[in-house]
Scaffold this motif. Structure first.
Motif, PDB file in Angstrom:
ATOM      1  N   THR A 102      17.959  52.626   1.105  1.00  0.00           N
ATOM      2  CA  THR A 102      18.264  51.900  -0.132  1.00  0.00           C
ATOM      3  C   THR A 102      19.558  51.103  -0.003  1.00  0.00           C
ATOM      4  N   PHE A 103      20.564  51.645   0.674  1.00  0.00           N
ATOM      5  CA  PHE A 103      21.820  50.914   0.846  1.00  0.00           C
ATOM      6  C   PHE A 103      21.613  49.655   1.679  1.00  0.00           C
ATOM      7  N   GLN A 104      20.800  49.747   2.725  1.00  0.00           N
ATOM      8  CA  GLN A 104      20.523  48.572   3.547  1.00  0.00           C
ATOM      9  C   GLN A 104      19.934  47.453   2.701  1.00  0.00           C
ATOM     10  N   LEU A 105      18.899  47.784   1.945  1.00  0.00           N
ATOM     11  CA  LEU A 105      18.218  46.762   1.148  1.00  0.00           C
ATOM     12  C   LEU A 105      19.140  46.208   0.072  1.00  0.00           C
ATOM     13  N   ALA A 106      19.878  47.078  -0.601  1.00  0.00           N
ATOM     14  CA  ALA A 106      20.773  46.621  -1.664  1.00  0.00           C
ATOM     15  C   ALA A 106      21.837  45.679  -1.109  1.00  0.00           C
ATOM     16  N   ASP A 107      22.397  46.003   0.059  1.00  0.00           N
ATOM     17  CA  ASP A 107      23.428  45.144   0.649  1.00  0.00           C
ATOM     18  C   ASP A 107      22.863  43.785   1.046  1.00  0.00           C
ATOM     19  N   GLY A 125      27.143  42.275 -15.763  1.00  0.00           N
ATOM     20  CA  GLY A 125      27.565  43.521 -15.150  1.00  0.00           C
ATOM     21  C   GLY A 125      26.445  44.261 -14.455  1.00  0.00           C
ATOM     22  N   ILE A 126      25.239  43.725 -14.499  1.00  0.00           N
ATOM     23  CA  ILE A 126      24.091  44.338 -13.827  1.00  0.00           C
ATOM     24  C   ILE A 126      24.226  44.119 -12.327  1.00  0.00           C
ATOM     25  N   ASP A 127      23.998  45.159 -11.549  1.00  0.00           N
ATOM     26  CA  ASP A 127      24.077  45.036 -10.096  1.00  0.00           C
ATOM     27  C   ASP A 127      23.092  43.967  -9.617  1.00  0.00           C
ATOM     28  N   PRO A 128      23.504  43.081  -8.717  1.00  0.00           N
ATOM     29  CA  PRO A 128      22.609  42.016  -8.240  1.00  0.00           C
ATOM     30  C   PRO A 128      21.316  42.525  -7.613  1.00  0.00           C
ATOM     31  N   ALA A 129      21.297  43.780  -7.163  1.00  0.00           N
ATOM     32  CA  ALA A 129      20.088  44.320  -6.533  1.00  0.00           C
ATOM     33  C   ALA A 129      19.077  44.856  -7.537  1.00  0.00           C
ATOM     34  N   THR A 130      19.465  44.992  -8.795  1.00  0.00           N
ATOM     35  CA  THR A 130      18.629  45.670  -9.790  1.00  0.00           C
ATOM     36  C   THR A 130      17.249  45.042  -9.937  1.00  0.00           C
ATOM     37  N   LEU A 179      14.677  58.978 -10.412  1.00  0.00           N
ATOM     38  CA  LEU A 179      15.900  58.210 -10.172  1.00  0.00           C
ATOM     39  C   LEU A 179      16.991  59.069  -9.549  1.00  0.00           C
ATOM     40  N   ASP A 180      17.063  60.321  -9.957  1.00  0.00           N
ATOM     41  CA  ASP A 180      18.141  61.198  -9.519  1.00  0.00           C
ATOM     42  C   ASP A 180      17.885  61.849  -8.167  1.00  0.00           C
ATOM     43  N   GLU A 181      16.641  61.835  -7.715  1.00  0.00           N
ATOM     44  CA  GLU A 181      16.311  62.460  -6.439  1.00  0.00           C
ATOM     45  C   GLU A 181      16.510  61.442  -5.312  1.00  0.00           C
ATOM     46  N   VAL A 182      17.568  61.633  -4.536  1.00  0.00           N
ATOM     47  CA  VAL A 182      17.963  60.666  -3.510  1.00  0.00           C
ATOM     48  C   VAL A 182      16.828  60.389  -2.537  1.00  0.00           C
ATOM     49  N   GLU A 183      16.083  61.430  -2.194  1.00  0.00           N
ATOM     50  CA  GLU A 183      15.035  61.270  -1.184  1.00  0.00           C
ATOM     51  C   GLU A 183      13.868  60.417  -1.656  1.00  0.00           C
ATOM     52  N   ARG A 184      13.799  60.132  -2.958  1.00  0.00           N
ATOM     53  CA  ARG A 184      12.704  59.309  -3.478  1.00  0.00           C
ATOM     54  C   ARG A 184      12.963  57.818  -3.292  1.00  0.00           C
ATOM     55  N   GLY A 185      14.224  57.438  -3.112  1.00  0.00           N
ATOM     56  CA  GLY A 185      14.545  56.052  -2.787  1.00  0.00           C
ATOM     57  C   GLY A 185      14.362  55.060  -3.919  1.00  0.00           C
ATOM     58  N   PHE A 186      14.477  55.524  -5.173  1.00  0.00           N
ATOM     59  CA  PHE A 186      14.340  54.614  -6.309  1.00  0.00           C
ATOM     60  C   PHE A 186      15.654  53.911  -6.650  1.00  0.00           C
ATOM     61  N   SER A 187      16.761  54.558  -6.372  1.00  0.00           N
ATOM     62  CA  SER A 187      18.056  54.057  -6.813  1.00  0.00           C
ATOM     63  C   SER A 187      18.923  53.633  -5.639  1.00  0.00           C
ATOM     64  N   PHE A 188      19.715  52.577  -5.853  1.00  0.00           N
ATOM     65  CA  PHE A 188      20.667  52.149  -4.828  1.00  0.00           C
ATOM     66  C   PHE A 188      22.059  52.697  -5.115  1.00  0.00           C
ATOM     67  N   ARG A 189      22.175  53.601  -6.095  1.00  0.00           N
ATOM     68  CA  ARG A 189      23.473  54.215  -6.386  1.00  0.00           C
ATOM     69  C   ARG A 189      23.879  55.173  -5.275  1.00  0.00           C
ATOM     70  N   THR A 190      22.885  55.773  -4.634  1.00  0.00           N
ATOM     71  CA  THR A 190      23.137  56.629  -3.483  1.00  0.00           C
ATOM     72  C   THR A 190      22.214  56.187  -2.355  1.00  0.00           C
ATOM     73  N   ASP A 191      22.589  56.500  -1.114  1.00  0.00           N
ATOM     74  CA  ASP A 191      21.790  56.066   0.023  1.00  0.00           C
ATOM     75  C   ASP A 191      20.673  57.058   0.289  1.00  0.00           C
ATOM     76  N   GLY A 192      19.463  56.547   0.386  1.00  0.00           N
ATOM     77  CA  GLY A 192      18.318  57.400   0.649  1.00  0.00           C
ATOM     78  C   GLY A 192      17.225  56.603   1.338  1.00  0.00           C
ATOM     79  N   PRO A 193      16.173  57.285   1.757  1.00  0.00           N
ATOM     80  CA  PRO A 193      15.050  56.591   2.403  1.00  0.00           C
ATOM     81  C   PRO A 193      14.388  55.626   1.429  1.00  0.00           C
ATOM     82  N   LEU A 194      13.949  54.497   1.918  1.00  0.00           N
ATOM     83  CA  LEU A 194      13.383  53.448   1.073  1.00  0.00           C
ATOM     84  C   LEU A 194      11.917  53.762   0.799  1.00  0.00           C
TER      85      LEU A 194
END
Length: 338
Positions: free
Chosen positions: A186-191, A203-208, A116-131
């Motif tokens: 990840t930001f593209q997909l979440a948006d 309060g859960i993010d709609p993308a979760t 989750l914390d490794e941006v390059e893994r693309g698991f989280s939409f909290r930061t932008d990373g490759p999907l």
């Protein structure tokens, strides 16, 4: 030896896992989801035992190899053994190393905090990373799925694995967006998801939920759980224990069903069903150690918010099959103690 990992990784429900597993000297255990090594370190610190650890993430294998030297015994023997692969293939992976029986198995389901914390893994939409979203380094990525899968199939996996009620709306929006340009981050997909799924009081993010569904599909997580539980139960020696920590209802349901079946707790057929006329089924080989799922305490949840949704279930292989009708015995061994 300390039971607290030296990294920032915090193993969920660690005290409860150790209590249920009850590590003992000379025994052999498996951590089927090594991740950050928190359970592995604690198990090897609790007893002079041998631990095999599986993870399909190459980064987790590297972390485990770094721990091996630290966790050698006084005579220099190896106590921690790392195997790369999915825990759903544990029987084959262990057999290749000559291991055919275990005294305990621990499974910590879902994505690890490292992933989750490794941006390059693309698991989280909290930061932008490759999907990406792959727990390993092979197979289709999340970007491959969202850019090529048919709209109906995409809606199905988001509904079934993400439990997103607006899955068809989400799939339609994804297909429309990818017609304009590939979805790669990840930001593209979440948006895209947020544009069609409104927020709610939770309060859960709609993308979760949609991210969860796509991630589970990419990694075949539920298939791994089904085969992994079956193989873990088969590998356990008499007195051996299986301890599973899950994080959402789909995982917990599979664990509950598998352990209840093993302990003979599944409801029998109706008296009007011809199957009820058959001879009584064989006595169960397992007993439940948890009559219901255990939950983390408030203190742990405050210290580690990722623990909030955790559920722990455990079972033990009986030395002698239980001839008592377990469907009428709904208390765990701990609850029956004076």
């Amino acid at each position: 030896m300390s039971t607290i990992p030296t990294s920032g990784h915090i193993p969920v429900m660690l005290a409860e896992v150790l209590e249920m597993l009850c590590p003992r000297d000379g025994a052999t255990y498996l951590d089927g989801t090594f991740g950050g090594g928190g359970y592995a370190r604690a198990i090897l610190g609790a007893a002079r035992c041998t631990l095999w650890a599986i993870d399909r993430d190459p980064a987790a294998i590297r972390r485990g190899q770094a721990l091996q030297a630290e966790l050698r015994d006084a005579e220099g023997g190896m106590r921690l053994h790392m195997l790369q692969g999915g825990f759903g293939d544990m029987q084959g992976l262990l057999a290749e190393s000559g291991v055919h029986s275990l005294d305990g198995v621990v499974l910590d389901l879902g994505v690890s905090s490292f992933q989750l914390d490794e941006v390059e893994r693309g698991f989280s939409f909290r930061t932008d990373g490759p999907l990406d979203m792959r727990m390993g380094d092979t197979g289709p990525t999340a970007a491959d799925i969202v850019n090529t899968m048919g709209e109906s199939d995409l809606a199905d996996i988001i509904y079934e694995y993400g439990e997103e009620r607006m899955s068809r709306r989400v799939a339609r929006a994804i297909v429309a967006a990818r017609a304009q340009a590939p979805i790669t981050t990840t930001f593209q997909l979440a948006d895209i998801i947020r544009s069609v799924v409104p927020g709610d009081r939770s309060g859960i993010d709609p993308a979760t939920r949609s991210f969860q569904g796509i991630r589970i599909h990419v990694n075949d997580e539920l298939g791994q759980i089904v085969t992994g539980l079956e193989q873990a139960l088969a590998l356990l020696a008499p007195g051996g224990r299986l301890v599973v920590v899950s994080f959402h209802s789909l995982e917990d349901r599979l664990v509950k069903q598998a352990l209840n079946r093993a302990a003979g707790r599944m409801p029998g057929p109706s008296r009007h069903d011809p199957r009820s006329m058959r001879a009584e089924q064989a006595a169960p080989d397992f007993q439940l150690l948890t009559s219901r799922a255990l939950r983390p305490g408030e203190t742990e949840c405050r210290a580690n918010p990722r623990a909030r949704s955790a559920r722990l279930r455990a079972a033990e292989r009986l030395a002698v099959p239980n001839t008592q009708n377990s469907t009428h015995n709904n208390t765990s061994p701990q609850e029956r103690r004076p």
